[in-house]
Design an enzyme around this catalytic site. Sequence first.
Site, PDB file in Angstrom:
ATOM      1  N   ASP A 186      81.619  26.951   3.876  1.00 42.31           N
ATOM      2  CA  ASP A 186      81.474  26.414   2.555  1.00 42.31           C
ATOM      3  C   ASP A 186      80.419  25.199   2.657  1.00 42.31           C
ATOM      4  OD1 ASP A 186      81.903  25.428  -0.115  1.00 42.31           O
ATOM      5  OD2 ASP A 186      83.994  25.987  -0.193  1.00 42.31           O
ATOM      6  N   ASP A 246      78.105  30.129  -5.286  1.00 45.92           N
ATOM      7  CA  ASP A 246      79.179  29.438  -5.979  1.00 45.92           C
ATOM      8  C   ASP A 246      78.345  28.663  -7.148  1.00 45.92           C
ATOM      9  OD1 ASP A 246      81.478  28.297  -7.035  1.00 45.92           O
ATOM     10  OD2 ASP A 246      81.876  27.240  -5.037  1.00 45.92           O
ATOM     11  N   ASP A 303      88.560  28.728  -8.580  1.00 43.55           N
ATOM     12  CA  ASP A 303      89.403  27.688  -8.032  1.00 43.55           C
ATOM     13  C   ASP A 303      90.909  27.648  -8.743  1.00 43.55           C
ATOM     14  OD1 ASP A 303      86.841  27.225  -6.767  1.00 43.55           O
ATOM     15  OD2 ASP A 303      86.526  25.225  -7.740  1.00 43.55           O
TER      16      ASP A 303
END
Lengths: 493, 941
Positions: free
Chosen positions: B422, B535, B611
């Site tokens: 990430d 993202d 999420d």
Amino acid sequence: MLPGSLKFRAEIFRQFYEENKPFTCLDGSRTIPFDRVNDDYCDCRDGSDEPGTAACPNGSFHCTNAGFRPTFIPSSRINDGICDCCDTTDEYNSGAKCENTCKELGQKEHEVLQKMAEITKEGFLLKQQLIQEAKNRQQEKQSKLTELQNNKKELEEKVEALRTVKETAEQPEKEAKELHLKAWEEQKAIIRAEKDKAKMAEAFLELDDDADGFVAVAELQTHAELDTDADGTVSETEAQGLLGGVDHVDTASFEKVWDNIKDKYVSELADNDSEQYPSDDDVQEEEEEDEEEDDYPEEDFDKVRKSFLVQAPPTVKTPPKKDEDEEAMPPYDDETRVLIDAAQKARDNFEESERALNIEKEISFDFGPDSEFSYLYSQCYELTTSEYIYKLCPFNRVSQKPKYGGSETNLGTWGTWAGPEDNKYLLMKYEHGTGCWQGPNRSTTVKLTCGKETTVMSTSEPSRCEYLMEFTTPAVCQEPEAVISSLHGHDEF
Amino acid sequence: TMSFPWFRMGLLLGLCISLLLGGSWAVDRGNFKTCDQSAFCKRQRALKPGQSPYRALLDTLELSDSRLTLQLINDNNKVHLLLELYRLQGNITRVKINELKPLKPRYEVPDVLVGDQPTEPLSVLSQDDNGVVLSLGAESQRLIVSARPFRLDIMEGPEVLLSLNSRGLLAFEHLRLRKDTQADPEGAEVKENVDGAEQQDEEQKAEDGGKDKEEDGLWEETFKTHTDSKPNGPTSISLDFSLPGVEHVYGIPEHADNLKLKTTDGGEPYRLYNLDVFQYELYNPMALYGAVPVMLAHNAQRTMGIFWLNAAETWVDISSNTAGKTVFGKMLDFVQGSSETPQTDVRWISESGIIDVFIMLGPKPSDVFSQYASLTGTQSFPPLAGLGYHQCRWNYNDQDDVKAVDQGFDQHDIPYDFIWLDIEHTDGKRYFTWDPEKFPQPKEMLHGIKDKRRKMVAIVDPHIKVDSGYKIHSEIRARDLYVKNKDGGDYEGWCWPGNSGYPDFTNPEMRAWWASMFAYDKYEGSMENLYTWNDMNEPSVFNGPEVTMYKDAMHGKWEHRDVHNLYGLYVQHMATTDGLIQRSGGTERPFVLTRAFFAGSQRYGAVWTGDNAAEWDHLKISIPMCLSLGLVGISLCGADVGGFFKSPSAELLVRWYQTGAYQPFFRAHAHLDTPRREPWLFGPENTALIRDAIRQRYTLLPYWYQQFYQAHKTGQPVMRPLWVEYPKDTATFTIDDEFLIGQDLLVHPVTEEGARGVTAYLPGQGEVWYDVHTFQKHNGAQNLYIPVTMSSIPVFQRGGSIVPRKVRVRRSSDCMENDPYTLYVALSPQRVAVGELYIDDGHTFNFQTKKEFIHRSLTFANNALASRNLFPESNFSTDSWIEKVLILGASKPNKCWVFLTTSVEFEFEASMSVLTLRKPGMNAGADWTVVLQPNQEIQDI
């Protein structure tokens, strides 16, 4: 069509696999003709008919690894194109180019073992000393404790008396310090006001581009940093607003305007390049600091918090540039210094007497079967990383402090020994440190390994707010013979 | 010393605080608009059904071979619209409505449709003053244009399939000049807020009240602290659709809601506006990260689809004349004969652009999928490894951490294919870079992963840190490729790196440049086993309105308002996906995960549901969320296993692995602040349970791969609602706690805490299903109670199917490449079964460019199992062979041969009627037949 004939791989199993006799699965579940052993089809539930192929999901394969340690691998690693056995025997039909590295590994292991043996030997000797010292101290402590127990009341009274002395001495110290500080603040305020005035004058001149003695709307608009609605520019209306609703102001009326804009105003002389933005680390540190101080519950809003964190605005590079007038507070006068010294002395006396009381507590710790860990008590060990200074005070607490200033974070206070059942003294657990919002309180696991020195080797944060510290000490060194035999234990099948 | 930016800080603080007050674990709804807070939605929704002001001017009708045009007039304001009608190949009708002479061009969505849409001839059957009847070619389908008011009806035989503007809610806000600054060329009397029905009176009043007072939100609107300048004024559009005979509509993702769409009367419409919603709420119509404006309508006779091609903020209202009626009420209607036909009415509202709608007439569900695929393309065919297990976390701390996790999988004998990094892997959130302290040697790390035949994904987000020392930023700025503010400067907003620019991915030049950044020599530290994750591409802007970009930001000559829902597709699109293709010289298939998406995103990779949270309801909702995406073409869908926010209990985590193992994109992910949760951290029992779930996934990879090949070829969804395969069985229409993978596997995962059993509906009158674990046979068309333990994952194989598996599970899918197959032949009551086997190299485009693949049909009939080549011109060879055949529902044969010559040994397990053929040994790519000689005696008994 079928995979080529399979070499028989598991020599150590030979006793179970008698050639040309029917084979009974090792779990006894069934008997099969011998040509079905290692025929790349799984017949036995326990996988025992395929010791040399990947056919059985629960099978295992034996690497002889001559020159190194023999080992078992799951049979799914046979011919998967990855070299697992150092003798290359697991990849006999995959095309993987494996090199036999057993000798090399054996040598390396030998060296490591030797070094370890050396460390263990010396460490174990040191440990004996530690045990001896602990014994001596123990006696001393015991007698002190007896004395304490006899005179406990008296001692407690003494501590209380010294506490009063200390507090009495601290009061005038505090007052004198505050007085000094207040005078200093006043002095600073005057200097600051003067500076501000000078800055204002400077700014007026700077802003008054056409030098007509007025700062006008258009002139203000050239300073995008004065933007009030965060769209990046100063509109006419915004500029007018800043000027108090008029189109231009003279020096006198500029005073009011200056009050509104001075916090944002960037002098045209200053460089406005992004280079003056702090690195992320700086920002991070500032935040960490805030976190501790305000107990600000930002961790709830992870992503937003995160955004908040990383977006801590571009500030001037830390540490902040100070004006020369703010460089240092003048030293205390003699009178104050006398008061400070007196208070310090009272503090020292108090702490010493209190320590005597603490012996009861100290003696209650589990310092190991031979008190070999007792030397760690009331000591602290530090490790400096790129960002932080970590401090381990065994049987007390673990903490972390930003390297470049900022307050300390408690990573846990002494909890328990937490090693495996056969030796609980291999792990220490420190718990209930500073809380993480919506998360656990910070905690630290300290892993102890044998070493000649007593040192914090490394720290990490494998999971948020759960720290891991590696710590060497002679106190966990085992008897060298025991080490060697346990290492060789791996050789046995 | 920290002076000037404090006011900015204050804004963010405000955001934090408002979140704080918003309640603990739920979205702060106040951060996102309701229809009432979105001026155009409020205006449009205020229109009530009734007399439409629109009239078709039949004398303007022009018909070329395949295109019909006709002008419409709004009798209230005399504005002319142009209607275009096309008949597209494959039973699709396209209806376009635009202004006849707009002040300036209105946005028409580019880059979503694939290729040219082949048309079919239209012909006029009859015409009079009231309307025109057109033939739609096949199947006695007609399209009726009614003139006054304007209305379209599509009919088949005597039945109306679908009507447009039947409720008179067509409303087209024409472009106009702002009155206070310029003269209105259309005259003062045409002032209106919505060019729709029933507005005249109110407007008249407004006009009388004060001439200069403008309706709120026409030329400017403010939400919270953000003002939208709306330089083009009101531009919204709306159209209604009536669906007689339809009670079930599906689709229009992304919403965290049930599969069957609910009516929106009295509540909020479903909203389509790509947004980064923090801790989203379940079971409501709020907008989420992606938008596909496609709705499916279904009844026992027919399935149809409506594709509303518009990328602006869109709201969808659904109402039904049967909603709220109880079963008893419906029955009463039936008995008394007083029932009106059930009908669903749908209304679409978009903020700008034109009306461009594709009506897909089915009639079967599979036809609608093909029709939609012909418009927007099919699912990209992922590399085989992409269907394996993905291990992700925000964040793996450093190279050592990555290595330790990789070793952890081997120590615990759990397979995985991808480990993910990430945002923290970058140097200060500068994408395409590596943190010099934590990831100093990315290639060394990637080689370590490669040595295990595994892969990695690193995140690359589309917000670029404003930092003159950052090459990506300085080049985009130098090339002037950033999105612009309304006044022409580079737009900047806040995201992970702080102040960031947003590249204008709608610009082909920007996409081409971005794609070139993935070249191995440009993206330092990258190599062929590093793939990409996009993202925050809604785009997410922390300090923007509704956490996204200002609508008046500019992408070239178009406003962000026009292109918003497309932005994410463009990021993942030609930009990133093309970058990964180009870096290999066009040979390797890419793998790109995106959070934002639009119609057509299926062509570029995988999508996840954003999420979510470690809660049982979030586990449950993962099923309808991915089913809804599958219905609109996006098959490669998954939810974060374990839940992103919060920390799952061991039970929830295990159940989530078990569910995820049977969903298309199988990735565990966790928030930075949650405790570690690699599969082995919950005690040996749970480790074993998770290992077992992941291993089940790996044994089924051949089947998954074949399903994705089919999805790529045909556009059929991989994860399917039951009604898709059993369209006449009304009992299936609302099921969304179980699903099918392809046609042949039915999965009812355990999603209840402490469950002792689940009740699964097994569809299909006269069909049978086999429990894949016990091989027990169950009849179709029943609700079956299945007792469960912690190890249970209720999965059934359809009688009549053949499912290939590889039961030798290894470290990664790549390690299993040459392993043999086991065929699971599940016999139907008629003792037949069919299946397929697809094999290629697993990672290149050679299956396409060089026809290098094996595609076999497998059939069991008349006691013979045969493999035949489906594509004789294909050309690929494999080392894999058939090691075992299990025939479920079999009887004991006398003998068994391959090719009538070689005898094959077998075992028969009588209690479950399972016949196992031992090592038949054929090559998986060869023609072969296995023949069973029935045991006459047993058959006679």
